[in-house]
Scaffold this motif. Structure first.
Motif, short mmCIF file in Angstrom:
data_model
loop_
_atom_site.label_atom_id
_atom_site.label_comp_id
_atom_site.label_asym_id
_atom_site.label_seq_id
_atom_site.Cartn_x
_atom_site.Cartn_y
_atom_site.Cartn_z
N LEU A 275 0.85 -1.19 0.00
CA LEU A 275 0.00 0.00 0.00
C LEU A 275 0.89 1.24 0.00
N GLN A 276 0.57 2.16 -0.90
CA GLN A 276 1.28 3.44 -0.99
C GLN A 276 0.28 4.58 -1.03
N VAL A 277 0.62 5.66 -0.35
CA VAL A 277 -0.21 6.85 -0.37
C VAL A 277 0.63 8.03 -0.81
N GLN A 278 0.15 8.72 -1.85
CA GLN A 278 0.78 9.95 -2.32
C GLN A 278 -0.29 11.02 -2.38
N ALA A 279 -0.09 12.09 -1.61
CA ALA A 279 -1.11 13.13 -1.45
C ALA A 279 -2.38 12.46 -0.91
N SER A 280 -3.48 12.53 -1.65
CA SER A 280 -4.72 11.90 -1.19
C SER A 280 -5.05 10.65 -2.01
N GLY A 316 -17.17 7.06 -8.14
CA GLY A 316 -16.43 8.07 -8.91
C GLY A 316 -15.06 8.40 -8.34
N ARG A 317 -14.67 7.76 -7.23
CA ARG A 317 -13.40 8.09 -6.59
C ARG A 317 -12.52 6.84 -6.40
N TYR A 318 -12.81 5.81 -7.15
CA TYR A 318 -11.97 4.62 -7.02
C TYR A 318 -11.80 3.95 -8.37
N GLU A 319 -10.72 3.18 -8.48
CA GLU A 319 -10.45 2.36 -9.66
C GLU A 319 -10.03 0.98 -9.17
N LEU A 320 -10.69 -0.02 -9.67
CA LEU A 320 -10.39 -1.40 -9.27
C LEU A 320 -10.00 -2.20 -10.50
N THR A 321 -8.80 -2.76 -10.46
CA THR A 321 -8.30 -3.58 -11.56
C THR A 321 -8.01 -4.98 -11.04
N ILE A 322 -8.55 -5.98 -11.69
CA ILE A 322 -8.32 -7.36 -11.32
C ILE A 322 -7.84 -8.12 -12.56
N GLU A 323 -6.66 -8.72 -12.45
CA GLU A 323 -6.11 -9.52 -13.53
C GLU A 323 -6.04 -10.98 -13.06
N ASN A 324 -6.89 -11.78 -13.61
CA ASN A 324 -6.98 -13.19 -13.22
C ASN A 324 -6.27 -14.03 -14.28
N GLY A 325 -4.93 -14.06 -14.16
CA GLY A 325 -4.15 -14.80 -15.14
C GLY A 325 -4.17 -16.30 -14.90
N ARG A 326 -3.46 -17.01 -15.73
CA ARG A 326 -3.47 -18.47 -15.60
C ARG A 326 -2.75 -18.92 -14.33
N LEU A 327 -1.63 -18.22 -13.99
CA LEU A 327 -0.84 -18.60 -12.82
C LEU A 327 -0.88 -17.56 -11.70
N ILE A 328 -1.06 -16.31 -12.09
CA ILE A 328 -0.95 -15.21 -11.12
C ILE A 328 -2.28 -14.46 -11.03
N TYR A 329 -2.64 -14.14 -9.81
CA TYR A 329 -3.82 -13.30 -9.55
C TYR A 329 -3.32 -11.96 -9.03
N TYR A 330 -3.73 -10.87 -9.71
CA TYR A 330 -3.25 -9.54 -9.35
C TYR A 330 -4.45 -8.61 -9.18
N CYS A 331 -4.41 -7.85 -8.14
CA CYS A 331 -5.50 -6.89 -7.87
C CYS A 331 -4.89 -5.56 -7.49
N LYS A 332 -5.46 -4.47 -8.05
CA LYS A 332 -4.99 -3.11 -7.76
C LYS A 332 -6.18 -2.21 -7.50
N LEU A 333 -6.16 -1.59 -6.34
CA LEU A 333 -7.24 -0.67 -5.95
C LEU A 333 -6.64 0.71 -5.73
N ILE A 334 -7.21 1.69 -6.43
CA ILE A 334 -6.83 3.10 -6.25
C ILE A 334 -8.01 3.84 -5.64
N LEU A 335 -7.76 4.46 -4.50
CA LEU A 335 -8.79 5.24 -3.81
C LEU A 335 -8.33 6.68 -3.69
N HIS A 336 -9.24 7.60 -3.95
CA HIS A 336 -8.98 9.01 -3.70
C HIS A 336 -9.64 9.35 -2.37
#
Length: 337
Positions: A275-280, A316-336
């Motif tokens: 988890l990283q926070v830059q500004a808000s 309107g203040r979040y972005e959710l990315t989910i990559e369900n690959g064959r071997l790797i599961y990756y999730c990225k959530l951006i919140l303002h």
């Protein structure tokens, strides 16, 4: 603003308007004419305004008696024209005299037509103001109801988390106890700390982000106790300060999903939580190796629950990315935040 304050404000505004018109029109030296034209007739027009605004429209429109409303408005306009002509007749030499030599008197019908137009104008203004006020009031009520509904739905969604998490954790502790593992007391202690947070701190609409991170840390430590050969987890966060707030229990589903459906026992493919926070702007990333024997990678209520909570609380203040690959599961959530 209460009714008395609103009435005083209306009276003050009308008084200022009348005084302003009397002052402007009397600059030519004819104060008596200005007082009669703008003061007496102004009071009649104000009366037309409020009779329509306070009595006719609420009485008839609320009960959907539209024909009665229209007839009452027409009678009001006609009555005001007759009253105005009566006042004008009393001040005949001031109001009804026209022409450069003041030798022409306005006829009854000529004056009444003008009075009808003026009365209709004030009826129109009061009607427009009434509809505008009702619209804003209805919007306020609608938004309050919508907020209450969202609050209730968020509370319901959050209530699903506690038994869901407790059920899984108790299963884990039961397995440790069944194996007579020395890790059982530590697991119970971690669970008690987690439940204290869930039952007390998480009742607030938002919690400090730092506290949510400590909760995730405790959860990870509890999950590690399940594995005899150890679990490999890289957990880090940066840029978090005490002023940052987040809705509680919003990140746990992503971590829980990794432990439930991923592989965390391989040192070469650890579970990465960052988890990283830059500004808000907060960025939360989770990456894990998938357990190919588990077909229900996205199963359970966890992720569907958190997606709904995100939409309700951070629309309107979040972005959710989910990559369900064959071997790797990756999730990225951006919140303002």
């Amino acid at each position: 603003m209460n009714n008395l304050q609103r009435a005083c404000l209306h009276a003050l505004l009308w008084a200022l308007i009348l005084i302003l018109f009397v002052y402007i029109s009397s600059r030519g030296g004819n104060l008596a004419s200005s007082v009669v034209i703008f003061f007496y007739f102004g009071l009649i027009n104000i009366a037309v305004f409020y009779i329509n605004y306070l009595y006719i429209l609420p009485s008839y429109l609320n009960s959907r008696r539209y024909l009665g409303c229209a007839v009452s408005i027409l009678l009001l306009i006609a009555s005001s024209a007759v009253v105005k002509y009566a006042v004008a007749s009393f001040f005949r030499e001031i109001v009804l005299v026209r022409g450069p030599n003041r030798d022409y008197y306005v006829s009854f019908w000529e004056y009444v037509v003008i009075a009808l137009i003026t009365g209709a104008f004030f009826v129109f203004i009061s009607t427009a103001l009434k509809f505008a006020g009702d619209w804003f009031q209805n919007e306020k009520v609608r938004k309050n109801l919508e907020n209450e509904k969202l609050t209730a739905e968020l509370a319901f969604l959050k209530s699903q988390i506690n038994p869901h998490f407790l059920f899984n954790s108790l299963n884990n502790i039961y397995s440790l106890a069944y194996q007579r593992s020395e890790k059982t007391p530590a697991a119970i202690l971690k669970l008690s700390e987690i439940m204290r947070y869930m039952l007390q701190d998480s009742n607030e609409p938002t919690v400090p982000l730092e506290r949510e991170m400590r909760y995730l840390q405790n959860y990870i430590e509890l999950q590690k106790l399940r594995f005899k050969d150890g679990a490999f987890v890289n957990f880090s966060y940066s840029g978090v300060n005490e002023d940052m707030q987040i809705i509680p229990l919003i990140l746990i589903a992503f971590v829980e999903n990794c432990f439930k459906h991923g592989i965390v026992t391989e040192e070469a493919s650890p579970l990465d939580i960052k988890l990283q926070v830059q500004a808000s702007k907060m960025t939360f990333e989770v990456r894990n190796k998938k357990n190919l024997q588990n077909k229900d990678v996205l199963g359970g209520i966890g992720l569907s629950n958190v997606k709904r909570r995100l939409e309700l609380a951070y629309a309107g203040r979040y972005e959710l990315t989910i990559e369900n690959g064959r071997l790797i599961y990756y999730c990225k959530l951006i919140l303002h935040l």
